[in-house]
Write an enzyme that holds these catalytic residues in place. Structure first.
Site, short mmCIF file in Angstrom:
data_model
loop_
_atom_site.label_atom_id
_atom_site.label_comp_id
_atom_site.label_asym_id
_atom_site.label_seq_id
_atom_site.Cartn_x
_atom_site.Cartn_y
_atom_site.Cartn_z
N LEU A 484 -5.12 7.96 -9.56
CA LEU A 484 -4.54 7.53 -8.13
C LEU A 484 -5.21 6.26 -7.91
CD1 LEU A 484 -4.09 10.94 -6.78
CD2 LEU A 484 -2.49 9.54 -7.88
N GLU A 486 -8.98 3.53 -7.86
CA GLU A 486 -10.44 3.59 -8.16
C GLU A 486 -11.24 2.29 -7.57
OE1 GLU A 486 -10.39 2.68 -12.35
OE2 GLU A 486 -10.14 0.50 -11.96
N GLY A 487 -12.45 2.61 -7.42
CA GLY A 487 -13.14 1.55 -6.85
C GLY A 487 -14.28 0.96 -7.42
N CYS A 488 -15.43 0.48 -7.14
CA CYS A 488 -16.46 -0.02 -8.26
C CYS A 488 -16.94 0.97 -8.94
CB CYS A 488 -17.37 -0.97 -7.12
SG CYS A 488 -16.80 -2.38 -6.52
N GLY A 490 -16.34 4.49 -8.45
CA GLY A 490 -15.64 5.89 -8.56
C GLY A 490 -14.26 5.66 -8.59
N LYS A 514 -12.30 13.45 -7.05
CA LYS A 514 -12.87 12.26 -6.80
C LYS A 514 -14.06 12.51 -7.88
CE LYS A 514 -12.43 10.91 -2.03
NZ LYS A 514 -12.96 10.31 -0.90
N GLU A 562 -7.38 17.63 -1.00
CA GLU A 562 -6.24 17.78 -0.77
C GLU A 562 -5.31 16.44 -1.38
OE1 GLU A 562 -5.85 18.48 3.72
OE2 GLU A 562 -5.10 20.46 3.09
N ALA A 564 -2.26 13.95 -1.13
CA ALA A 564 -1.32 13.47 -0.16
C ALA A 564 -0.15 12.54 -1.12
CB ALA A 564 -1.84 12.55 0.85
N ASP A 623 -14.67 3.65 10.13
CA ASP A 623 -13.63 2.75 9.28
C ASP A 623 -12.45 3.34 9.53
OD1 ASP A 623 -12.58 0.77 7.67
OD2 ASP A 623 -13.35 1.72 5.94
#
Length: 822
Positions: A484, A486-488, A490, A514, A562, A564, A623
């Site tokens: 769905l 991704e980051g640096c 995770g 996650k 959950e 979304a 944030d």
């Protein structure tokens, strides 16, 4: 004997009379009993269109007869009758009327009625020039038509009644119409807010035109707001229709000038200069361009007002567009100085000023010969600078390396948690050694490998976390799907979890999982554990992303939350923008669905409820933005990434100490300049999120570079009201953006206010699709070179600041005014 004959005679006479009085069963007038109400099906046909009427038939029908206004309908070159159907080609207004289909069968007769209106009339709100005489004649004609069947009231022009909500400015004339008919002619009466409406209930009264079934109110005022219901009735039935009237008070406000205009100019001698000033005013504004001058060596007069020269003023035939621009041609050094755009109306004055700087034209100059001594100094200075940079780089590198080591070996407990997670790391001495030594901090044991046979983290052994029976889900009950995002370090994948509900062990639930990527570090692992533990502590709420479970044993860490399905709120709003209002026009763009004003207010209300719950748990988000609010399949708003926020128990603020990258356009001034985070700084971010919602996913401060944002916020600039936003909601945004944190509303107050607004907002208030494109803010990165947004446009307004000296007014109509800084 005589009496017997008399009785026989009278019996024969009575019998003959009854037989003679009995009506013929074939007469169409008796197809429907006179005492019964009649249902009428209405048809609206435009002139020239085909009119088709079809009669409902029983199986045993023997004959069909068509009538129009009680008269037998005959075939013609335009009218064709085929049993149960009538077709009229190229219909004209004369074809209007009450059509009847009379059917006969052994079980009885039946009649179906059709009200046909051939007209190209406009809706009620636009059709204000009716011919009352013709309507009266038509009504009289209806009254005088013989042998009409009894008909319950029905609408003759329902297309004129489609617009139910009428929002008009004060002092306008309002006309509501309920055109109808019936037999006998029905009566008309009006109610206001469910009560009888009489002329003496309103200052100035009202007029009712029974011939056109309308009510007229002149010069409406705010007290005329309400629901107006027309009731049309006769002895066979009653119908009603309700209009909603909203009277908008004209805004008594001095002119508003767009921030940043006119802008300072620096030009070469002999150039042409153009200053621009955007003026917004409800009353007609008067615009002037002024130049500040010196008189006897002074710019300020004895009355403490500046000396000015009027350069341009509005004439009889001058338009506001012409007055918003000042042209200066072939400028000289004498033209340099301060210029002011002054706008006034019956309420007051506003002004903005800009400076013009005139420079000499640049000329090529011969290269300056440098002496050997000068060159030697430059070489030595450059060398010293380079050596200093190298030494500094080595020191910084050593410091960072030492920080990373001590971070894990001496302080491995997760700082984001109120209670640290017990992790113990084992350090193996050698492959042959059966002994191992533990690091001093109680952490988790390593040594297990992931299912792929490779370590879960590059440079990080896999850690064994203590099992939490309340949240643990066996890995074989989780089926991973597509990624769905991704980051640096995770990533999040879609998955199906079996048996999350203990009462329904076989139920399959779509979830988001996650997990860490292969190149994640120990810090990333602790962050993910921290987020999981924070979600456990926060608990569950409808408007936050809730923790559903975790896989901590026999493999990599999976945090199950959950799912979304509709993505984040920003993308959700952008996908539902009306066609043609995108910033880069895409003719193939089809919005998912049209959003009403109530939908947007509901989004804001749900986010406010989620933030109220987080605040009650002493959790500061830091944030909050539309990108961090997710939307479920049922359009439920859920706040995400709050697990990275700080839990505070003894103090109600958090002071940031690291220099991470921060979303500055959503940050409150105290967070931006002093690095102080509180619930009230989250309220500021909520105000920006409100602005995102009512611009359908717009980007805050469009066209404003980040480096200029600090200055603008310190000067009191705030974003302007979005086009699809009411004044009440905009004032809520401005309250959230109050410079003093303690003066901002709490989330509890925001929830109460939004709950009230949701209840008062109609489902039928759709967004204004005629709004020009530049009223929305672009959704692209804030660069001045963007092809989809104008870097010259500004969406700022300005909070009032201390007054400055006023300008004298040089036309007579501006004689007593002055300039005030907005």
């Amino acid at each position: 004997m005589w009496s017997w004959k008399c009785l026989l005679f009278w019996a024969v006479l009575v019998t003959a009379t009854l037989c003679t009085a009995r009506p013929s069963p074939t007469l169409p007038e008796q197809a429907q009993p006179w005492g019964a109400p009649v249902e009428v099906e209405s048809f609206l046909v435009h002139p020239g269109d085909l009119l088709q009427l079809r009669c409902r038939l029983r199986d045993d029908v023997q004959s069909i007869n068509w009538l129009r206004d009680g008269v037998q309908l005959a075939e013609s070159n335009r009218t064709r009758i085929t049993g149960e159907e009538v077709e009229v080609q190229d219909s004209v207004p004369a074809d209007s009327g009450l059509y009847a289909c009379v059917t006969s069968s052994p079980s009885g007769s039946d009649t179906t009625y059709f009200s046909v209106n051939v007209s190209d009339a406009l809706p009620s709100s636009e059709d204000d020039d009716d011919d009352d005489d013709s309507s009266s004649e038509e009504k009289e004609t209806d009254n005088t038509k013989p042998n009409r069947m009894p008909v319950a009231p029905y609408w003759t022009s329902p297309e004129k009644m489609e617009k139910k909500l009428h929002a008009v400015p004060a002092a306008k004339t309002v006309k509501f119409k309920c055109p109808s008919s019936g037999t006998p002619n029905p009566t008309l009466r009006w109610l206001k807010n469910g009560k009888e409406f009489k002329p003496d209930h309103r200052i100035g009264g009202y007029k009712v035109r029974y011939a056109t079934w309308s009510i007229i109110m002149d010069s409406v005022v705010p007290s005329d707001k309400g629901n107006y219901t027309c009731i049309v009735e006769n002895e066979y039935g009653s119908i009603n229709h309700t209009y909603q009237l909203d009277v908008v008070e004209r805004s008594p406000h001095r002119p508003i000038l767009q921030a940043g205009l006119p802008a300072n100019k620096t030009v070469a001698l002999g150039s042409n200069v153009e200053f621009m000033c955007k003026v917004y005013s409800d009353p007609q504004p008067h615009i002037q361009w002024l130049k500040h001058i010196e008189v006897n060596g002074s710019k300020i007069g004895p009355d403490n007002l500046p000396y000015v020269q009027i350069l341009k003023t509005a004439g009889v035939n001058t338009t506001d567009k012409e007055m918003e621009v000042l042209h200066l041609r072939n400028v000289s050094f004498e033209d340099a100085g301060e210029y002011t755009c002054l706008a006034g109306n019956s309420i007051g004055l506003s002004h903005h000023s800009a400076w013009l700087t005139v420079l000499e034209a640049l000329e090529e100059r011969p290269a300056v010969m440098t002496s050997p001594l000068y060159l030697e100094i430059i070489i030595y200075c450059t060398g010293a600078f380079l050596i200093s940079c190298m030494v500094g780089s080595v020191i910084v590198y050593k410091m960072k390396s030492g920080t990373k080591k001590s971070d894990f070996h001496s302080q491995m407990a997760v700082h984001k948690l109120a209670k640290s997670i017990p992790l113990r790391r084992q350090v193996t001495v050698s492959a042959d050694s059966s002994a191992s030594m533990n690091s001093g901090v109680l952490l988790v044991r390593p040594s297990r490998l992931s299912s792929s046979g490779t370590p879960m983290l590059a440079g990080v052994s896999e850690y064994e976390l203590p099992e939490d029976p309340r949240w643990e889900l066996p890995r074989d009950r989780l089926v991973l799907g597509k990624p769905l995002g991704e980051g640096c370090f995770g990533q999040v994948v879609l998955a199906e979890a079996i048996g999350l509900d203990k009462d329904k062990p076989n139920r399959v639930t779509k979830v988001a999982v996650k997990m860490l990527k292969s190149d994640a570090t120990e810090k990333d692992l602790s962050d993910l554990i921290s987020e999981m533990e924070m979600m456990k502590m926060i608990g569950k709420h409808k408007n936050i992303i809730n923790l559903l479970g975790a896989c901590t044993q026999d493999g990599p860490l999976y945090v199950i939350v959950e799912y979304a399905s509709k993505g984040n709120l920003r993308e959700y709003l952008q996908a539902r923008r009306p066609p043609g209002l995108e910033y880069c026009y895409n003719p193939s763009h089809n919005p998912e669905e049209q959003l009403s004003s109530k939908d947007l207010v509901s989004c804001a209300y749900q986010v406010a409820r989620g933030m109220e719950y987080l605040a009650s748990k002493k959790c500061i988000h830091r944030d909050l933005a539309a990108r961090n609010v997710l939307v479920t399949e049922d359009n439920v708003m859920k706040i995400a990434d709050f697990g990275l926020a700080r839990d505070i128990h003894h103090i109600d603020y958090y002071k940031k100490t690291t220099n991470g990258r921060l979303p500055v356009k959503w940050m409150a001034p105290e967070a931006l300049f002093d690095r102080i985070y509180t619930h009230q700084s989250d309220v500021w971010s909520f105000g920006v999120l409100l602005w995102e919602i009512f611009t359908l996913g717009g980007s805050p401060y469009p066209g404003v570079p980040v480096e200029e944002l600090f200055k603008l916020l310190k000067e009191g600039h705030r974003m302007d009201k979005p086009s699809n936003c009411t004044n009440e909601l905009y004032m809520m945004m401005r309250d959230c953006w109050h410079a003093v944190p303690s003066q901002r509303p709490t989330f509890k107050q925001l929830v109460e206010d939004l709950d009230r607004i949701v209840a008062l907002t109609s489902n039928q208030e759709y967004l204004d699709l005629s709004m020009p494109l530049d009223q929305y803010s672009p959704s692209f990165p804030d660069t001045r070179s963007s092809t989809c947004s104008s870097g010259e446009d500004s969406v700022f307004s300005h909070e009032p600041l201390p007054e400055e000296p006023c300008l004298p007014r040089h036309p007579a109509q501006l004689a007593n005014g002055g300039l005030k800084r907005r």
